[in-house]
Design a protein around this motif. Structure first.
Motif, short mmCIF file in Angstrom:
data_model
loop_
_atom_site.label_atom_id
_atom_site.label_comp_id
_atom_site.label_asym_id
_atom_site.label_seq_id
_atom_site.Cartn_x
_atom_site.Cartn_y
_atom_site.Cartn_z
N TRP A 174 -0.60 -2.78 5.36
CA TRP A 174 -0.33 -1.41 5.79
C TRP A 174 0.64 -0.73 4.83
O TRP A 174 1.52 -1.37 4.26
N GLY A 175 0.46 0.58 4.70
CA GLY A 175 1.43 1.36 3.97
C GLY A 175 2.52 1.85 4.90
O GLY A 175 2.51 1.59 6.11
N GLN A 176 3.48 2.57 4.33
CA GLN A 176 4.62 3.09 5.09
C GLN A 176 4.31 4.39 5.80
O GLN A 176 5.08 4.82 6.67
N GLY A 177 3.25 5.03 5.41
CA GLY A 177 2.85 6.26 6.08
C GLY A 177 3.28 7.51 5.34
O GLY A 177 4.26 7.50 4.58
N THR A 178 2.53 8.58 5.55
CA THR A 178 2.87 9.88 4.97
C THR A 178 2.70 10.93 6.07
O THR A 178 1.73 10.91 6.83
N GLN A 179 3.66 11.83 6.15
CA GLN A 179 3.66 12.82 7.23
C GLN A 179 2.73 13.98 6.90
O GLN A 179 2.79 14.55 5.81
N MET A 189 -8.96 16.04 3.87
CA MET A 189 -8.85 16.62 5.21
C MET A 189 -8.99 18.13 5.09
O MET A 189 -8.15 18.79 4.46
N ASN A 190 -10.03 18.66 5.69
CA ASN A 190 -10.28 20.10 5.68
C ASN A 190 -10.21 20.66 7.10
O ASN A 190 -10.25 19.91 8.07
N SER A 191 -10.10 21.97 7.18
CA SER A 191 -10.05 22.66 8.49
C SER A 191 -9.02 22.01 9.41
O SER A 191 -9.30 21.70 10.57
N LEU A 192 -7.85 21.79 8.87
CA LEU A 192 -6.82 21.10 9.64
C LEU A 192 -6.37 21.90 10.84
O LEU A 192 -6.31 23.15 10.80
N GLU A 193 -6.05 21.17 11.88
CA GLU A 193 -5.63 21.76 13.15
C GLU A 193 -4.26 21.19 13.53
O GLU A 193 -3.90 20.09 13.08
N PRO A 194 -3.51 21.91 14.35
CA PRO A 194 -2.20 21.37 14.77
C PRO A 194 -2.30 19.98 15.40
O PRO A 194 -1.38 19.17 15.25
N LEU A 220 0.87 -1.17 0.00
CA LEU A 220 0.00 0.00 0.00
C LEU A 220 0.91 1.22 0.00
O LEU A 220 1.91 1.25 0.73
N VAL A 221 0.54 2.20 -0.81
CA VAL A 221 1.36 3.40 -0.92
C VAL A 221 0.50 4.62 -0.67
O VAL A 221 -0.50 4.84 -1.36
N GLU A 222 0.90 5.39 0.32
CA GLU A 222 0.20 6.64 0.63
C GLU A 222 0.93 7.81 -0.03
O GLU A 222 2.15 7.78 -0.18
N SER A 223 0.18 8.82 -0.36
CA SER A 223 0.77 10.06 -0.88
C SER A 223 -0.14 11.22 -0.51
O SER A 223 -1.29 11.02 -0.11
N GLY A 224 0.40 12.43 -0.64
CA GLY A 224 -0.41 13.61 -0.43
C GLY A 224 -0.15 14.35 0.87
O GLY A 224 -0.73 15.40 1.12
N GLY A 225 0.71 13.80 1.71
CA GLY A 225 1.03 14.49 2.95
C GLY A 225 1.86 15.74 2.70
O GLY A 225 2.31 15.99 1.58
N GLY A 226 2.06 16.51 3.75
CA GLY A 226 2.86 17.71 3.62
C GLY A 226 2.66 18.65 4.78
O GLY A 226 2.09 18.28 5.81
N LEU A 227 3.12 19.87 4.58
CA LEU A 227 3.02 20.92 5.59
C LEU A 227 1.92 21.90 5.17
O LEU A 227 1.91 22.37 4.03
N VAL A 228 1.03 22.19 6.10
CA VAL A 228 -0.07 23.10 5.80
C VAL A 228 -0.36 23.94 7.04
O VAL A 228 -0.07 23.52 8.16
#
Length: 124
Positions: free
Chosen positions: A114-119, A83-88, A4-12
């Motif tokens: 399980w995938g490896q995860g995305t931050q 994911m909307n209205s993201l919070e810390p 499984l491969v996750e993508s799309g994480g990042g800093l917001v």
């Protein structure tokens, strides 16, 4: 070997949005119950959202209900977490997990793949 491969994480920034994607190799994710979990530093891995197949039933943790949406695109063989209205407090590594059969589970041990995860990092 199933992957499984996750993508799309990042800093917001707080209040921003991200969309995570989960795809699979050697597994037709369209016919697997799929969930998103997350794990923040020093905390247990917790379920965020889950979806059965067909995509009739879904589950959301109280902390994300109304802000996150889990969905499937069978043509693309992808499961998304909008994911909307993201919070810390949403800052964590997000994992995609898949279980055989149509029914989703709330317990991590029920998921076979399980995938490896995305931050995901949400700045205040």
């Amino acid at each position: 070997q199933v992957q499984l491969v996750e993508s799309g994480g990042g800093l917001v920034q707080t209040g921003g949005s991200l969309r995570l994607s989960c795809t699979a190799s050697k597994l037709t994710i369209n016919t697997y119950a799929t969930a998103w979990f997350r794990q923040a530093p020093g905390k247990e891995r917790e379920i965020v959202a889950a979806i059965g197949w067909p995509a009739i039933s879904s589950y959301y943790a109280d902390s994300v209900n109304g802000r996150f949406t889990i969905s499937r695109d069978n043509a693309k063989k992808t499961v998304y977490l909008q994911m909307n209205s993201l919070e810390p407090e949403d800052t964590a590594v997000y994992y995609c997990a898949a279980a055989r059969g149509p029914r989703y589970y709330l317990i991590r041990d029920q998921y076979e793949y399980w995938g490896q995860g995305t931050q995901v990092t949400v700045s205040s």
